[in-house]
Scaffold this motif. Structure first.
Motif, PDB file in Angstrom:
ATOM      1  N   SER A   1      44.135  26.945  12.547  1.00  0.00           N
ATOM      2  CA  SER A   1      44.207  28.180  13.333  1.00  0.00           C
ATOM      3  C   SER A   1      43.047  28.677  13.714  1.00  0.00           C
ATOM      4  CB  SER A   1      45.301  28.288  12.804  1.00  0.00           C
ATOM      5  OG  SER A   1      45.014  29.239  11.523  1.00  0.00           O
ATOM      6  N   LYS A   2      42.413  28.488  12.725  1.00  0.00           N
ATOM      7  CA  LYS A   2      41.050  28.637  13.092  1.00  0.00           C
ATOM      8  C   LYS A   2      40.147  28.985  13.860  1.00  0.00           C
ATOM      9  CE  LYS A   2      38.224  31.256   8.616  1.00  0.00           C
ATOM     10  NZ  LYS A   2      38.792  31.186   8.074  1.00  0.00           N
ATOM     11  N   THR A   3      40.180  27.145  14.335  1.00  0.00           N
ATOM     12  CA  THR A   3      39.137  26.893  15.378  1.00  0.00           C
ATOM     13  C   THR A   3      40.308  26.844  16.753  1.00  0.00           C
ATOM     14  OG1 THR A   3      39.766  24.454  13.828  1.00  0.00           O
ATOM     15  CG2 THR A   3      38.735  24.236  16.219  1.00  0.00           C
ATOM     16  N   LEU A   4      41.733  27.582  16.081  1.00  0.00           N
ATOM     17  CA  LEU A   4      41.910  27.577  17.984  1.00  0.00           C
ATOM     18  C   LEU A   4      41.440  28.942  18.398  1.00  0.00           C
ATOM     19  CD1 LEU A   4      46.136  26.365  16.848  1.00  0.00           C
ATOM     20  CD2 LEU A   4      44.056  25.644  18.645  1.00  0.00           C
ATOM     21  N   GLU A   5      41.653  29.999  18.066  1.00  0.00           N
ATOM     22  CA  GLU A   5      41.107  31.053  17.824  1.00  0.00           C
ATOM     23  C   GLU A   5      39.754  30.912  18.867  1.00  0.00           C
ATOM     24  OE1 GLU A   5      40.406  33.925  14.732  1.00  0.00           O
ATOM     25  OE2 GLU A   5      42.315  33.612  13.802  1.00  0.00           O
ATOM     26  N   ALA A   6      38.993  29.841  18.612  1.00  0.00           N
ATOM     27  CA  ALA A   6      37.386  30.013  19.444  1.00  0.00           C
ATOM     28  C   ALA A   6      38.521  29.342  21.021  1.00  0.00           C
ATOM     29  CB  ALA A   6      36.763  29.043  18.515  1.00  0.00           C
ATOM     30  N   TRP A   7      39.122  29.077  21.136  1.00  0.00           N
ATOM     31  CA  TRP A   7      39.801  28.393  22.325  1.00  0.00           C
ATOM     32  C   TRP A   7      39.667  29.155  23.715  1.00  0.00           C
ATOM     33  CZ3 TRP A   7      43.502  23.076  21.781  1.00  0.00           C
ATOM     34  CH2 TRP A   7      43.354  23.076  21.200  1.00  0.00           C
ATOM     35  N   PRO A   8      39.589  28.824  24.599  1.00  0.00           N
ATOM     36  CA  PRO A   8      39.614  29.784  25.612  1.00  0.00           C
ATOM     37  C   PRO A   8      40.955  30.239  25.937  1.00  0.00           C
ATOM     38  CG  PRO A   8      39.289  27.416  26.296  1.00  0.00           C
ATOM     39  CD  PRO A   8      38.485  27.278  25.535  1.00  0.00           C
ATOM     40  N   SER A   9      41.392  31.517  26.081  1.00  0.00           N
ATOM     41  CA  SER A   9      42.691  32.143  25.974  1.00  0.00           C
ATOM     42  C   SER A   9      43.335  31.451  27.294  1.00  0.00           C
ATOM     43  CB  SER A   9      42.287  33.460  26.104  1.00  0.00           C
ATOM     44  OG  SER A   9      42.114  33.316  27.781  1.00  0.00           O
ATOM     45  N   PHE A  10      42.847  30.607  28.208  1.00  0.00           N
ATOM     46  CA  PHE A  10      44.227  30.315  29.144  1.00  0.00           C
ATOM     47  C   PHE A  10      44.941  28.837  28.487  1.00  0.00           C
ATOM     48  CE2 PHE A  10      40.113  27.775  30.386  1.00  0.00           C
ATOM     49  CZ  PHE A  10      40.116  27.131  30.257  1.00  0.00           C
ATOM     50  N   LEU A  11      44.052  28.102  27.439  1.00  0.00           N
ATOM     51  CA  LEU A  11      44.975  27.000  26.936  1.00  0.00           C
ATOM     52  C   LEU A  11      45.757  27.617  25.447  1.00  0.00           C
ATOM     53  CD1 LEU A  11      42.039  25.268  25.769  1.00  0.00           C
ATOM     54  CD2 LEU A  11      43.610  23.806  27.394  1.00  0.00           C
ATOM     55  N   PRO A  12      47.206  26.767  25.554  1.00  0.00           N
ATOM     56  CA  PRO A  12      48.046  26.733  24.776  1.00  0.00           C
ATOM     57  C   PRO A  12      47.711  26.800  23.353  1.00  0.00           C
ATOM     58  CG  PRO A  12      48.680  24.110  25.854  1.00  0.00           C
ATOM     59  CD  PRO A  12      47.301  25.823  26.594  1.00  0.00           C
ATOM     60  N   LYS A  13      48.166  27.897  21.998  1.00  0.00           N
ATOM     61  CA  LYS A  13      48.157  27.804  21.171  1.00  0.00           C
ATOM     62  C   LYS A  13      49.056  27.869  20.394  1.00  0.00           C
ATOM     63  CE  LYS A  13      43.947  30.637  21.704  1.00  0.00           C
ATOM     64  NZ  LYS A  13      43.295  31.373  22.173  1.00  0.00           N
ATOM     65  N   GLY A  14      50.514  27.325  20.461  1.00  0.00           N
ATOM     66  CA  GLY A  14      51.409  27.482  19.791  1.00  0.00           C
ATOM     67  C   GLY A  14      51.205  26.479  18.558  1.00  0.00           C
ATOM     68  N   GLN A  15      51.883  26.628  17.897  1.00  0.00           N
ATOM     69  CA  GLN A  15      51.481  25.386  16.762  1.00  0.00           C
ATOM     70  C   GLN A  15      53.392  25.253  16.083  1.00  0.00           C
ATOM     71  OE1 GLN A  15      48.205  26.347  13.688  1.00  0.00           O
ATOM     72  NE2 GLN A  15      47.683  24.572  13.787  1.00  0.00           N
ATOM     73  N   MET A  16      53.674  23.711  15.872  1.00  0.00           N
ATOM     74  CA  MET A  16      54.575  23.967  15.235  1.00  0.00           C
ATOM     75  C   MET A  16      54.911  24.562  14.308  1.00  0.00           C
ATOM     76  SD  MET A  16      56.125  19.876  15.655  1.00  0.00           S
ATOM     77  CE  MET A  16      54.163  19.495  16.012  1.00  0.00           C
ATOM     78  N   VAL A  17      56.473  24.874  14.095  1.00  0.00           N
ATOM     79  CA  VAL A  17      56.172  26.066  12.516  1.00  0.00           C
ATOM     80  C   VAL A  17      57.258  24.579  11.567  1.00  0.00           C
ATOM     81  CG1 VAL A  17      58.382  27.532  11.897  1.00  0.00           C
ATOM     82  CG2 VAL A  17      57.204  27.552  14.001  1.00  0.00           C
ATOM     83  N   LEU A  18      56.480  24.869  10.546  1.00  0.00           N
ATOM     84  CA  LEU A  18      56.842  23.895   9.306  1.00  0.00           C
ATOM     85  C   LEU A  18      57.643  24.004   8.492  1.00  0.00           C
ATOM     86  CD1 LEU A  18      53.305  22.109   7.805  1.00  0.00           C
ATOM     87  CD2 LEU A  18      55.049  21.294  10.148  1.00  0.00           C
ATOM     88  N   GLY A  19      58.823  23.551   8.267  1.00  0.00           N
ATOM     89  CA  GLY A  19      60.440  24.753   7.615  1.00  0.00           C
ATOM     90  C   GLY A  19      59.563  23.990   5.949  1.00  0.00           C
ATOM     91  N   LEU A  20      60.252  24.718   5.753  1.00  0.00           N
ATOM     92  CA  LEU A  20      60.413  25.243   3.941  1.00  0.00           C
ATOM     93  C   LEU A  20      59.906  23.951   3.064  1.00  0.00           C
ATOM     94  CD1 LEU A  20      62.606  28.080   3.714  1.00  0.00           C
ATOM     95  CD2 LEU A  20      60.063  27.498   3.738  1.00  0.00           C
ATOM     96  N   ASP A  21      60.768  22.651   3.694  1.00  0.00           N
ATOM     97  CA  ASP A  21      60.448  21.219   2.534  1.00  0.00           C
ATOM     98  C   ASP A  21      59.115  21.221   2.865  1.00  0.00           C
ATOM     99  OD1 ASP A  21      61.401  20.927   5.567  1.00  0.00           O
ATOM    100  OD2 ASP A  21      62.207  18.965   4.838  1.00  0.00           O
ATOM    101  N   LEU A  22      58.318  21.203   4.030  1.00  0.00           N
ATOM    102  CA  LEU A  22      57.100  21.107   4.281  1.00  0.00           C
ATOM    103  C   LEU A  22      56.319  21.704   3.413  1.00  0.00           C
ATOM    104  CD1 LEU A  22      57.472  18.609   7.434  1.00  0.00           C
ATOM    105  CD2 LEU A  22      57.313  17.753   5.452  1.00  0.00           C
ATOM    106  N   GLN A  23      56.237  23.260   3.806  1.00  0.00           N
ATOM    107  CA  GLN A  23      55.424  23.735   3.309  1.00  0.00           C
ATOM    108  C   GLN A  23      55.320  24.585   2.513  1.00  0.00           C
ATOM    109  OE1 GLN A  23      54.782  27.595   5.499  1.00  0.00           O
ATOM    110  NE2 GLN A  23      56.420  27.463   7.068  1.00  0.00           N
ATOM    111  N   GLY A  24      56.802  24.682   1.495  1.00  0.00           N
ATOM    112  CA  GLY A  24      57.010  25.342   0.226  1.00  0.00           C
ATOM    113  C   GLY A  24      57.807  26.273   0.618  1.00  0.00           C
ATOM    114  N   GLY A  25      58.557  26.638   0.081  1.00  0.00           N
ATOM    115  CA  GLY A  25      58.753  28.335  -0.224  1.00  0.00           C
ATOM    116  C   GLY A  25      60.505  28.458   0.072  1.00  0.00           C
ATOM    117  N   ALA A  26      60.653  29.875   0.205  1.00  0.00           N
ATOM    118  CA  ALA A  26      62.244  30.003  -0.875  1.00  0.00           C
ATOM    119  C   ALA A  26      63.217  29.567   0.144  1.00  0.00           C
ATOM    120  CB  ALA A  26      62.058  31.033  -2.018  1.00  0.00           C
ATOM    121  N   TYR A  27      64.133  29.082  -0.144  1.00  0.00           N
ATOM    122  CA  TYR A  27      65.503  29.316   0.673  1.00  0.00           C
ATOM    123  C   TYR A  27      67.109  30.907   0.146  1.00  0.00           C
ATOM    124  CZ  TYR A  27      69.963  28.398   3.166  1.00  0.00           C
ATOM    125  OH  TYR A  27      70.766  27.910   3.888  1.00  0.00           O
TER     126      TYR A  27
END
Lengths: 319, 536
Positions: B30-56
């Motif tokens: 996401s750091k690299t993305l900040e430097a991108w020109p604003s007209f480019l899409p920057k959305g990233q896929m949301v990782l599920g809890l089973d991939l990024q860890g976390g609590a449900y």
């Protein structure tokens, strides 16, 4: 460049003759699966039975028997401890505790206390209480039933009733035999197993539909051919495609099974099995069923089925 | 089949390009993305809890507990109502199972009693029934003087609904305070609350924070006898024994009625005691609370009072002097984290009812990272195998199918990114499975083309027939899988739902890429090379 051919052109296997073997075999396998299902039963996971699963990572190789004995002292009823993937990873299963939702939560706290002084990473904790497991079991059964029904309706609309019935029986056979595999290997049957079963339903039908599509087309083209000859021809024509697709799907699934990690291993295994059984059944069961249902009475030339289709069939394949 | 209008070509190429453009951000931090020109899409896929860890965590409002508590308050209200002048004699007042009941002794004053009791019932306005008035309780008063209050079905449902709403707000305040990134807190069904905290590495602490009722009350300690004595004999009327949080717990005899409660607090924070250097929790009352607190401390100098959290005494200090400033301090042998959590709980307020965890799934960050690695590896190997196989089987047309496959994958990733759907581990499995099945559409087409050539058609007419005849089959075959995927989506939660989404998206992109993109590529190749024999 010499291209790979799994099946030579113009094969003339007599599949219809083989139904004398494949039908009894399917019946035996199906009955055996049902018998196993009702006697031995599925190894239901916590999703449907309630309980607790904890995945631990120990510092260095895990001493499974030591963990088993220290957890045994907690009086939690049936506790299974097994190695899970790497030697330092352990999976602990605890059955559902009597005493409602709070009792399940106490299990995790107790087990955390046991390992409080050791360097143990709790990689995964899943607790399913009695009310949720009951709902999931109901929803899971419903999902399988509803999707079979929905697919039946779709095939019915697109094809004739013989096809619909044949497709459902074939798919049903695949589901039953896959469940039989779960029983024999005592694989953990969880929510993702339902996902696997539904995918197998989709895949198996996919295969069956391809064969049926060809049968329907040939029914229009060869109005004088006897049904069993016509079915043999259709299967032989699609044989190359059926095996090709199964192989690419299997290649992808094998990669997933070997490299995809422990968490989805049983899910992938079920799918691999489902693809194999789905391919088998679309060749050896799906078409022969049509003979059973008298799709076009043998020997008669130009049955009614052929005439009806030309006018009523909305299929783009008739182009 | 092999002719494309110019606008169609443009559209197809643009779609594939869009797929690439929307997928790209997923390969960068996401750091690299900040430097991108604003007209480019920057959305990233949301990782599920089973991939990024976390609590449900799935919570359920404890109905029984709530009903019993509500009935207890109701009993108090009934007592007060009947004791008002002129008093109405009654007996047998109490909670009976799911209802509260009382027997009126003055049978000739039943009408007066009826009016007073009816006055206790809160009318609820239910918008679902078009503003029709509903009562929280059904009140019956029989001629022999027995009055019974029973919860109405709609009354309870509506109460539960508002409890869930309030609880969600309290939980949100609590979870926000501990700095969990992007928690998802939402209502599920009639009486459930789902709490998802991605990246949360300490689910136990989260559970403690979310699930605790955190009802803070201040009680005077009854000094007429000690806690132990009260346990052995019987606590005097209007008092009860509560235990402290110490180990071993110490019993305290406290007055039933609280002097003040957590609702009167406006702030709480942690500081360190200057003498002992231990963490303490400072709190401040609102104006009304401060006045009350000042009065009480004035009247009770040198007497002990108890600070009680969820029926546990956390501290029982002696009032040394009147506290008129409206602020106080709780020192209760806290750890720094314990004091912090208590301050968070006090600031966020109490839950209106007890919540019980009925489903918990927490994944540590280590396992999530391992799963991502395993998923990536499996996907790459699967891709290599499928691509290799297609080239071996179909040569040049295999390469075209592979280009279509890669475009297909970009479209899947782009769709998932744009839809904002969550990528789970079974979702990765769905993508890998789609790779295997995606080429099926090409296989169908190519096998058909092979067959048509064998039947003596020319190259171009065979290709044409191959595409048009395979279309019906491809659609039929994919719609059945789509039906299964849709049902799976309805049924599933979390990971399974992620699988259903990728499967369904994969079907759409597969049909598109096989039928449009591949056809375009084949048409392009036919026009450039004008082949006289098929390379398959």
């Amino acid at each position: 460049m010499a291209l790979l051919r799994l099946v030579p052109d113009d094969t003339k296997f007599r599949f219809m003759w083989l139904r004398k073997v494949s039908f009894p075999l399917a019946i035996v396998l199906g009955l055996a699966s049902i018998a196993l299902f009702s006697t031995v039963g599925l190894n239901l996971g916590i999703d449907f039975k309630g309980g607790t699963i904890i995945e631990l990572k120990t510092d260095g190789p895990a001493d499974v028997s030591a963990i088993r004995s220290s957890l045994g002292e907690l009086n939690l009823g049936d506790v299974q401890v097994q190695q899970f993937g790497n030697p330092d990873e352990v999976l602990v299963r605890v059955e559902e505790q009597p005493g409602g939702e709070l009792a399940q939560q106490a299990v995790v706290a107790n087990i955390r206390d046991v390992f409080a002084e050791q360097k143990v990473e709790f990689r995964r904790v899943e607790v399913v209480g009695p009310s949720v497991s009951e709902e999931l079991a109901r929803a899971g059964t419903l999902a399988v039933a509803v999707s079979l029904l929905a697919i039946l309706i779709y095939i019915w609309v697109r094809f004739e009733w013989q096809f619909a019935l044949g497709a459902i029986l074939t798919t049903f056979n695949d589901v039953i035999v896959t469940i039989g595999l779960f029983v024999v290997l005592q694989l953990d049957f969880s929510l993702s197993s339902i996902a696997a079963v539904l995918t197998i339903i989709g895949y198996s039908l996919n295969d069956t539909v391809v064969v049926y599509d060809r049968i329907r087309e040939n029914l229009r083209r060869y109005k004088k051919m006897s049904l069993s000859e016509l079915l043999d021809l259709s299967i032989n024509e699609t044989l190359s495609r059926t095996t090709m697709t199964s192989l690419t799907t299997l290649l992808a699934l094998l990669a997933l099974w070997i490299f995809g990690g422990e968490v989805i291993r049983s899910f992938t295994l079920a799918m691999i099995f489902g693809v194999v059984i789905g391919t088998y059944s679309s060749i050896f069961l799906a078409a022969p069923f049509l003979i059973l249902f008298n799709l076009r009475p043998d020997g008669k030339s130009s049955g009614d089925a052929g005439e009806d289709e030309g006018t009523e069939e909305p299929a783009p394949a008739s182009a | 089949m092999l002719y494309f209008a110019r606008w169609k070509i443009t559209l197809i190429v643009l779609t594939v390009l869009a797929g690439v453009v929307f997928t790209l951000p997923n390969f960068f931090s996401s750091k690299t993305l900040e430097a991108w020109p604003s007209f480019l899409p920057k959305g990233q896929m949301v990782l599920g809890l089973d991939l990024q860890g976390g609590a449900y965590l799935l919570y359920e409002v404890d109905r029984e507990d709530y009903v019993q508590k509500r009935l207890k308050t109701l009993v108090g209200d009934i007592r007060n109502a009947l004791r008002e002048q002129p008093r109405i004699g009654y007996t047998g007042l109490g909670v009976q199972g799911q209802s509260a009941q009382v027997r009126i002794r003055d049978l000739d004053r039943l009408d007066d009693a009826r009016t007073r009791l009816q006055g206790l019932v809160n009318p609820l306005v239910n918008s679902v029934f078009g503003g029709q008035q509903l009562n929280e309780f059904d009140v019956t008063l029989s001629d022999d003087g027995l009055a019974r209050f029973t919860y109405t079905e709609q009354g309870l449902e509506q109460r539960l609904g508002s409890i869930v709403q309030q609880s969600i707000e309290v939980i949100r305040r609590r979870v926000d305070e501990i700095g969990t990134t992007e928690p998802n807190i939402q209502r599920q069904g009639a009486d459930r609350i789902l709490v998802e905290a991605p990246g949360e590495s300490d689910p136990e602490r989260l559970k403690d924070l979310v699930g605790q009722t955190a009802q803070l009350t201040f009680h005077m300690v009854d000094t007429s006898m000690s806690g132990e004595q009260a346990l052995q004999s019987r606590p005097p009327v209007g008092t009860r024994v509560l235990y402290s949080v110490d180990d071993p717990p110490v019993p305290y005899l406290v007055e039933d009625a609280p002097l003040l409660s957590g609702e009167d607090l406006v702030d709480a924070s942690v500081s360190f005691d200057q003498r002992t250097n231990e963490p303490v929790v400072n709190f401040r009352f609102n104006t009304a609370g401060a006045r009350k607190f000042g009065l009480i401390t004035q009247q009770n100098v040198n007497k002990p009072f108890a600070i009680v959290l969820d029926d546990e005494v956390i501290s029982a200090p002696v009032i040394r002097e009147p506290i008129t400033g409206g602020s106080g301090q709780i020192s209760g042998n806290f750890t720094v984290e314990g004091a912090n959590d208590l301050a968070v709980l006090l600031r966020a307020g109490a839950l209106p009812a007890k919540l019980t965890v009925i489903e918990e799934r927490s994944i540590g960050p280590g396992l999530g990272a391992d799963s991502i690695e395993a998923g990536k590896l499996a996907a790459i190997i699967a891709l290599v195998l499928v691509v290799g196989f297609m080239v071996a089987a179909y040569g040049l047309l295999g390469i075209i199918a592979n280009i279509a496959l890669v475009a297909n994958l970009f479209l899947i990733f782009a769709s998932l990114t744009i839809l904002g759907s969550t990528l789970t581990l079974p979702g990765v499995a769905g993508i890998v499975l789609t790779m295997g099945m995606a080429v099926d559409a090409n296989v169908l087409i190519y096998e058909r083309i092979r067959e048509e050539t064998r039947n003596g058609r020319s190259v171009i007419s065979a290709i044409d027939a191959g595409f048009s005849r395979a279309l019906g089959t491809i659609l039929d075959a994919n719609i059945t899988t789509l039906i299964a995927a849709v049902i799976l989506f309805q049924l599933g939660s979390g990971p399974v739902r992620g699988f259903a989404v990728t499967l369904a998206v994969g079907i759409f992109t597969t049909v598109f890429s096989a039928f449009t993109f591949t056809r375009l590529l084949v048409a392009f190749w036919v026009r450039r090379r004008r082949p006289s024999t098929l390379p398959i």
